[in-house]
Design a protein around this motif. Structure first.
Motif, mmCIF file in Angstrom:
data_model
loop_
_atom_site.group_PDB
_atom_site.id
_atom_site.type_symbol
_atom_site.label_atom_id
_atom_site.label_comp_id
_atom_site.label_asym_id
_atom_site.label_seq_id
_atom_site.Cartn_x
_atom_site.Cartn_y
_atom_site.Cartn_z
ATOM 1 N N GLU A 102 23.891 -56.777 26.029
ATOM 2 C CA GLU A 102 24.459 -57.385 27.230
ATOM 3 C C GLU A 102 25.920 -56.986 27.348
ATOM 4 O O GLU A 102 26.515 -56.474 26.400
ATOM 5 C CB GLU A 102 24.336 -58.913 27.173
ATOM 6 C CG GLU A 102 25.057 -59.538 25.994
ATOM 7 C CD GLU A 102 24.800 -61.033 25.883
ATOM 8 O OE1 GLU A 102 24.459 -61.648 26.903
ATOM 9 O OE2 GLU A 102 24.941 -61.566 24.769
ATOM 10 N N SER A 103 26.516 -57.215 28.509
ATOM 11 C CA SER A 103 27.914 -56.877 28.677
ATOM 12 C C SER A 103 28.759 -57.735 27.744
ATOM 13 O O SER A 103 28.396 -58.875 27.432
ATOM 14 C CB SER A 103 28.348 -57.095 30.126
ATOM 15 O OG SER A 103 28.484 -58.481 30.409
ATOM 16 N N THR A 105 31.550 -59.112 28.400
ATOM 17 C CA THR A 105 32.032 -60.280 29.129
ATOM 18 C C THR A 105 31.023 -61.420 29.037
ATOM 19 O O THR A 105 31.376 -62.571 28.755
ATOM 20 C CB THR A 105 32.298 -59.936 30.601
ATOM 21 O OG1 THR A 105 33.313 -58.927 30.675
ATOM 22 C CG2 THR A 105 32.771 -61.162 31.370
ATOM 23 N N ASP A 106 29.739 -61.114 29.237
ATOM 24 C CA ASP A 106 28.699 -62.140 29.134
ATOM 25 C C ASP A 106 28.562 -62.643 27.703
ATOM 26 O O ASP A 106 28.356 -63.840 27.468
ATOM 27 C CB ASP A 106 27.356 -61.591 29.612
ATOM 28 C CG ASP A 106 27.307 -61.401 31.116
ATOM 29 O OD1 ASP A 106 28.151 -61.995 31.824
ATOM 30 O OD2 ASP A 106 26.442 -60.643 31.590
ATOM 31 N N ALA A 109 31.440 -64.974 26.980
ATOM 32 C CA ALA A 109 31.306 -66.209 27.762
ATOM 33 C C ALA A 109 30.313 -67.180 27.137
ATOM 34 O O ALA A 109 30.461 -68.400 27.247
ATOM 35 C CB ALA A 109 30.886 -65.881 29.189
ATOM 36 N N LYS A 110 29.287 -66.664 26.447
ATOM 37 C CA LYS A 110 28.231 -67.508 25.883
ATOM 38 C C LYS A 110 28.348 -67.681 24.372
ATOM 39 O O LYS A 110 27.508 -68.362 23.766
ATOM 40 C CB LYS A 110 26.864 -66.900 26.205
ATOM 41 C CG LYS A 110 26.553 -66.789 27.688
ATOM 42 C CD LYS A 110 25.217 -66.097 27.899
ATOM 43 C CE LYS A 110 24.893 -65.919 29.373
ATOM 44 N NZ LYS A 110 23.625 -65.178 29.563
ATOM 45 N N SER A 116 27.288 -70.383 29.356
ATOM 46 C CA SER A 116 28.412 -69.618 29.890
ATOM 47 C C SER A 116 29.635 -70.505 30.098
ATOM 48 O O SER A 116 29.516 -71.713 30.348
ATOM 49 C CB SER A 116 28.019 -68.966 31.218
ATOM 50 O OG SER A 116 29.064 -68.140 31.699
#
Length: 253
Positions: A102-103, A105-106, A109-110, A116
């Protein structure tokens, strides 16, 4: 013992200072981890603490190439009922994908709890990951209790310090575990290298496999730019003299 809300906030943040210092100096975040290396240390900075604001910064130089002077930040607004903890990370650190596909950033965030962040947005050259806490002990009522109840204050201190440290640690682990398009430094050895190696040297272990019987290959990232390959090889050979370690010099060209 009764005290003003301002003095309670200052006491809470002094406790947070202490726990952050202990976590890096006495805990295990100053050491290395398989695939993640050492977590950059948080250093508290002066803020208007009597109004509920706390902040810490970290030197992130060395996490990516040519990143001298790059910093990250975590900020707390402990205002009761709407307590916020935000992490600012340079956009350069968030390029690419995580090890889970996954990116970044994601993934950041998680990273804390699988949910998130409340707010994710770019602010200049940084990305802000902002979380909002409204449950106890982050409510306005609980914060008022802290001015007259030392036990309530101790509970808030524990919850706040854990949230701050875990949010930062989780975010940086996600960043430092990113997939890289660079091969990294290739180490050859006669025996598998112990993961504890990262506690003695500024290395992140990316991958390891046995090429042939008695021929192990370990791919690492060097997290200290000032340490050259020749010096690294010497230190590895001194630390593990029975492993027959050599560095594949042309792998980083």
């Amino acid at each position: 013992m009764m005290c003003t809300l301002a003095s309670a906030l200052q006491s809470i943040f002094r406790s947070l200072d202490q726990r952050v210092e202990e976590r890096w100096n006495i805990g295990n975040l100053s050491h290395g981890f398989w695939r993640t290396g050492a977590i950059p240390k948080l250093t508290p900075v002066d803020t208007m603490r009597e109004y509920g604001f706390w902040q810490a910064k970290a030197d992130l130089s060395g996490l990516v190439a040519s990143s001298n002077g790059m910093t990250g930040q975590i900020s707390v607004a402990l205002i009761g009922g709407h307590t916020r903890i935000g992490i600012f990370l340079p956009n350069r650190l968030l390029e690419g994908m995580s090890t889970w596909g996954e990116s970044l950033t994601d993934a950041v965030a998680k990273a804390h709890d699988g949910q998130s962040a409340s707010i994710i947005r770019r602010v200049g050259g940084d990305t802000l990951f902002d979380r909002i806490f409204t449950e106890s002990p982050f409510t306005a009522e609980w914060l008022l209790r802290c001015a007259r109840d030392v036990d309530a204050q101790a509970v808030l201190e524990t919850h706040l310090s854990w949230r701050v440290i875990d949010l930062w640690e989780s975010a940086l682990r996600a960043v430092m575990s990113r997939q890289s398009h660079d091969l990294g430094i290739v180490l050859h050895s006669a025996l598998p290298l112990p993961p504890i190696l990262t506690e003695a040297l500024p290395l992140t272990l990316q991958d390891v496999y046995e090429l042939n019987p008695g021929h192990w290959v370990t791919i690492v990232t060097l997290t200290a730019e000032e340490l050259g390959l020749s010096e690294l090889e010497t230190q590895l050979q001194t630390l593990l003299p029975d492993h027959g370690i050599t560095i594949q010099k042309d792998a980083t060209q």
